[in-house]
Design an enzyme around this catalytic site. Structure first.
Site, PDB file in Angstrom:
ATOM      1  N   ASN A  50       0.832  -1.209   0.000  1.00  0.00           N
ATOM      2  CA  ASN A  50       0.000   0.000   0.000  1.00  0.00           C
ATOM      3  C   ASN A  50       0.861   1.250   0.000  1.00  0.00           C
ATOM      4  O   ASN A  50       2.054   1.200  -0.277  1.00  0.00           O
ATOM      5  CB  ASN A  50      -0.924  -0.011   1.219  1.00  0.00           C
ATOM      6  N   CYS A  84       2.077   2.910   2.380  1.00  0.00           N
ATOM      7  CA  CYS A  84       3.137   2.953   3.398  1.00  0.00           C
ATOM      8  C   CYS A  84       3.847   1.619   3.571  1.00  0.00           C
ATOM      9  O   CYS A  84       4.565   1.427   4.551  1.00  0.00           O
ATOM     10  CB  CYS A  84       2.566   3.426   4.732  1.00  0.00           C
ATOM     11  N   GLU A 117       3.038  -1.388   4.502  1.00  0.00           N
ATOM     12  CA  GLU A 117       2.802  -2.353   5.580  1.00  0.00           C
ATOM     13  C   GLU A 117       1.670  -3.332   5.281  1.00  0.00           C
ATOM     14  O   GLU A 117       1.517  -4.329   5.992  1.00  0.00           O
ATOM     15  CB  GLU A 117       2.523  -1.627   6.912  1.00  0.00           C
ATOM     16  N   THR A 153       2.107   5.667  11.678  1.00  0.00           N
ATOM     17  CA  THR A 153       1.502   6.410  12.809  1.00  0.00           C
ATOM     18  C   THR A 153       1.985   7.851  12.905  1.00  0.00           C
ATOM     19  O   THR A 153       2.076   8.392  14.002  1.00  0.00           O
ATOM     20  CB  THR A 153       1.742   5.702  14.167  1.00  0.00           C
TER      21      THR A 153
END
Length: 923
Positions: free
Chosen positions: A567, A569, A571, A755
């Protein structure tokens, strides 16, 4: 060097409009803002350090112009179209701009100059505290300034905190006031004053947050027509009821929220938890997350968390009890939902998912349909990953028109511009990542998409890119063999193959090419292609390196499809196809909150993970799906991604250095515990709610857990080229038996996201990141914030080492402690920053986590002084350790790298178990 009193000098380059800005001088008078005075002050600073040789120097003149422009732009951004700024704030910005320009000696001289003049002023007759000041109220009435109220607000904000000088805080704020000031600006002056002190004392972050909370209380009370003077414990229950009614009336909230027992929920709110916020966290919520109407906020922090909890509990059998349970988890900061969930839970458009993955088919209808889907998904705050491998390469035959294809790149330009145009509902920038497999004939041009040179029509400066690398390419590179590039229109099944099946079919196509049966192909050196990947990654930050085979061979869902990309990012590793857009719902455990008295609180972690998995599973049924393929996929497979944040802060609490075997062992321990509880929680949900639809045939159903799937990867690696620790500490038998009885509720359970924003809200380090710096200015959509490492300050205070000189030294050395002589060696090791840690430690810790994860992790790698050999060794190590993906490669400029000390020692043989003189990773 005063920026207010220096005579006029050389004019700065044209900068932001400043005609309406006014400066508050130290005696309280207002004068027009004059950028030329900044130029004079900066010029004098250079003269003070470099002497007469600075006069007329082109380098100095250029530096003066750039620093002046930065200061004016910073002040203009803060005050938007108009406003007032104190002279001290301007001087703060001059100091910051000098540091950013890497004029450290000049900045240090400027700091010392300011301190000396501050001492001189302190010995002079004090400026009158303006007891005659008046304020203008909202109704236009003029009234005396309530100095007692200011003192009371500061006193309440400082309750329970140490190192807060309440009197000087009020006095300094008074200097920023002027006669006839709007009443609303008085509290803002206190906030700005407290904010400027955070770098000297981290507790001022809490003071600033509490003053901002008071401002928010007044704003919300006015917006909801509640008593403005009511204290928060009394206001909160009323605020929840009024917010729900008002939000429904303004069509902001789902009408179903009115069915909750608002009296019961209001009584469950914990106003004291507002005091957990630091300034950055609360300011971020204020600017971006709290629902508002006509620019007035409608939510207080605990009402915000309850709104999110209510939205996630809508379909529970006992929604009130579950809402309270979810609220307590969120408001305690033990766990935080992802940004889309926080934005939209409980609203009329409950798009709560974080990530969407698509595969683009090789026809115009599919291509532009995928771009349309990107726009719709991005509108509601979803991050996007697009697999473009099926699209035919440049020069391929187009049967319908008897022409030749222009390849993938022109379409990616359209994707780039769509991401810019659709900016996630105006709340954050649109974001997309394009993936391409490394055998695609367009791969070499794909590598150059982010370059700043070349044809702009074939460049994409605003989107991300990633390589989808098969193991076979790594093998060929290590053998210094050839690699063949194909068009997917000639080799369509390679896209869906991995492991040994991919190897066999790929070699078959190479034989066809040699025999002339495939004419559109290109042979390249595998090593040269790999080097080009690493070179472009260093130069542009893209494309990221992600590994196709580990993602698929360890996927629990390999029986139902293929993982074609990750995706935005890196992960998420879920299957995609023409019929299914993969969706993942994210949330993160605050690992630092679960380290108590120097050890991991396993019982608390168990409670957190169990409730968090339930919340994530609820998202799937409540979620708003902008496109039907996403709904089909999510309801069929029900994947979620539980991650973690605050890893670095957890290490601080344990007294560990990131660059240590003990930190690697803690990464292993913590991730095994989270994995154990998360998988068990999903199995327990399956007992309660049933398994996900595609469960039969999955690795779960076969009794193969993530730790077991390493065997599958090893079986497909040539000569078993997988070097990873496979130890476990827990007895997994009960979890295996639970799955065998009840199955799994979710096809995938864990993924570690970056995050970036939710860690700011909670006030901990991002994800699994090492500390970037120990003191720096952070810029985001909420503005600029001084960030100081509170753990470092705490340890320095314990050794009587924290003072203004230390603050200035940290500024001078860009937040690094390595060159500050009076800091002990053990603290230098513990507080080494990202570029001071050998990046192999990051890979080692990531490898220990990866063995427990059914998806992947956003792993940034930091290298102060990259070169080809180091990069090659690092990414080969990531592959050998079985990592599925990597994220950004971050490096320093040559100047910054030169100022850093040698990195903390690299992993020793007991950590880097491939201790082999022939292996570059160990040299």
């Amino acid at each position: 060097m005063s920026a207010s009193s220096a005579p006029a000098a050389a004019q700065p380059a044209p900068v932001t409009e400043t005609e309406s800005l006014q400066v508050i001088k130290r005696n309280g008078t207002l004068v027009a803002f004059n950028p030329s005075k900044i130029s004079v002050a900066v010029t004098k600073a250079f003269l003070a350090v470099e002497g007469d040789k600075a006069a007329g120097s082109a380098r100095v003149n250029d530096a003066v112009q750039r620093v002046t422009a930065q200061v004016v732009q910073a002040i203009s951004r803060r005050l938007k179209a108009g406003g007032k700024v104190h002279i001290e704030d301007i001087q703060d910005q001059v100091e910051l701009a000098l540091m950013r320009a890497e004029e450290h000696k000049v900045a240090r001289a400027y700091v010392l100059y300011r301190e000396e003049h501050a001492r001189q002023r302190a010995h002079e007759a004090p400026v009158e505290a303006h007891p005659h000041l008046t304020v203008k109220k909202a109704n236009g009435e003029i009234a005396p300034l309530d100095l007692g109220l200011m003192k009371q607000q500061v006193e309440l904000a400082a309750t329970g905190l140490e190192g807060i000088d309440e009197g000087s805080l009020v006095d300094e704020a008074l200097r920023n006031l002027y006669d006839g000031i709007d009443e609303s600006e008085v509290l803002a002056a206190l906030i700005m004053t407290a904010r400027s002190r955070i770098e000297q004392e981290p507790d001022y972050s809490a003071v600033t947050a509490r003053l901002l909370l008071e401002q928010l209380r007044l704003e919300v009370a006015g917006a909801l027509d509640l008593p403005r003077q009511q204290p928060l414990p009394e206001l909160y229950p009323q605020a929840l009821r009024a917010f729900v009614a008002t939000g429904i009336r303004y069509e902001l909230l789902d009408e179903a929220l009115a069915a909750f027992d608002l009296e019961r929920l209001g009584a469950a709110l914990k106003p004291e938890r507002d005091h957990q916020f630091g300034f950055l966290g609360l300011q971020t919520l204020y600017d971006r997350y709290f629902l508002h109407w006509r620019k007035a906020r409608l939510e207080l922090p605990q009402v915000f968390f309850m709104r999110v909890a209510m939205g996630l509990a809508l379909r529970e059998d006992d929604p009130n009890a579950r809402a309270i349970e979810f609220y307590h988890l969120l408001s305690s900061f033990d766990y935080m939902a992802s940004t889309p969930t926080l934005f939209n839970s409980g609203t009329r458009h409950s798009q709560l998912s974080s990530c969407y993955l698509t595969t683009v088919q090789d026809d115009l209808e599919s291509i532009y349909g995928a771009i349309r889907d990107n726009a719709l998904l991005s509108k509601w705050a979803g991050g996007l990953g697009n697999d473009w491998t099926p699209v035919r390469a440049l020069g391929s035959h187009i049967k319908g028109t008897n022409g030749q294809s222009q390849g993938v790149v022109p379409f990616l330009k359209v994707v780039n511009d769509t991401a810019v145009a659709v900016n996630q509902g105006g709340k954050r920038k649109g974001a997309v990542c394009a993936y391409l497999e490394s055998w695609h004939l367009d791969i070499e041009e794909f590598l150059e998409l982010r370059k700043n040179t070349g044809d702009e029509r074939r460049r994409t400066h605003d989107m991300n890119t990633a390589n989808w690398v098969p193991d076979l390419l790594i093998e060929r590179m290590r053998d210094d063999a050839e690699w063949t590039l194909f068009s997917p229109s000639d080799v369509p099944d390679l896209h869906d193959l991995y492991g040994n099946a991919f190897r066999e079919r790929y070699e078959h196509y190479e034989r066809l090419a040699e025999q002339g049966e495939i004419t559109l192909f290109k042979k390249v050196s595998a090593k040269q292609l790999w080097r080009k990947m690493l070179t472009v990654l260093f130069e542009t930050g893209h494309p990221w390196i992600t590994f196709k085979d580990p993602c698929n061979l360890r996927s629990p869902q390999q029986h139902t499809g293929v993982v074609h990309s990750s995706n935005l990012c890196t992960e998420i590793t879920l299957n995609t196809s023409a019929e299914e857009i993969a969706v993942c719902n994210l949330g993160s455990v605050n690992l630092a909150a679960h380290v108590v008295d120097g050890e991991l609180d396993v019982q608390r972690l168990e409670r957190t993970v169990t409730t968090a998995v339930r919340m994530l599973d609820n998202v799937i049924d409540i979620n708003y799906y902008a496109v039907p393929q996403a709904r089909t996929s999510n309801l069929r497979h029900r994947p979620v991604g539980l991650g973690l944040m605050g890893f670095q802060d957890a290490l601080y609490r344990l007294g560990l250095s990131y660059a240590s075997p003990e930190a690697v062992e803690f990464a292993d321990l913590a991730m095994e515990q989270i994995s154990y509880f998360a998988i068990r929680a999903s199995a327990q949900l399956a007992a309660e709610r049933g398994t996900y639809e595609s469960y039969p045939g999955s690795l779960w159903q076969q009794g193969i857990l993530p730790i077991d799937s390493l065997r599958l990867l090893r079986e497909h690696r040539r000569d078993g080229e997988l070097d990873i620790n496979t130890d476990s500490r827990l007895d997994w038998t009960p979890v295996r038996e639970l799955i065998a009885r009840h199955g799994m509720r979710n096809s995938n359970v864990m993924a570690i996201a970056p995050t970036a924003t939710i860690s700011n809200i909670v006030g901990v380090s991002q994800s699994i990141e090492p500390a970037y710096q120990n003191l720096f200015v952070k810029s985001n959509l909420s503005g600029e914030f001084t960030v100081v490492n509170p753990s470092l300050v705490r340890d320095l205070k314990a050794r009587d080492l924290w003072d203004n000189v230390m603050v200035n030294d940290l500024k001078y050395f860009d937040g690094s402690v390595q060159q500050i002589d009076r800091i002990p060696d053990d603290l230098k090791a513990r507080y080494a920053t990202a570029f001071e840690i050998d990046p192999r430690w990051l890979v080692e810790a990531a490898a220990r986590r990866q063995k427990w994860l059914d998806q992947a992790q956003s792993l940034n790698l930091y290298m102060a002084e990259p070169n080809g050999k180091k990069l090659d060794a690092l990414y080969q190590l990531a592959w050998l350790r079985g990592l599925k993906t990597t994220y950004y490669l971050r490096s320093l400029g040559a100047t910054g790298a030169a100022e850093k000390t040698a990195p903390v020692a690299a992993p020793q043989p007991q950590v880097c178990s491939i201790d082999n003189p022939e292996c570059e990773a160990c040299q």
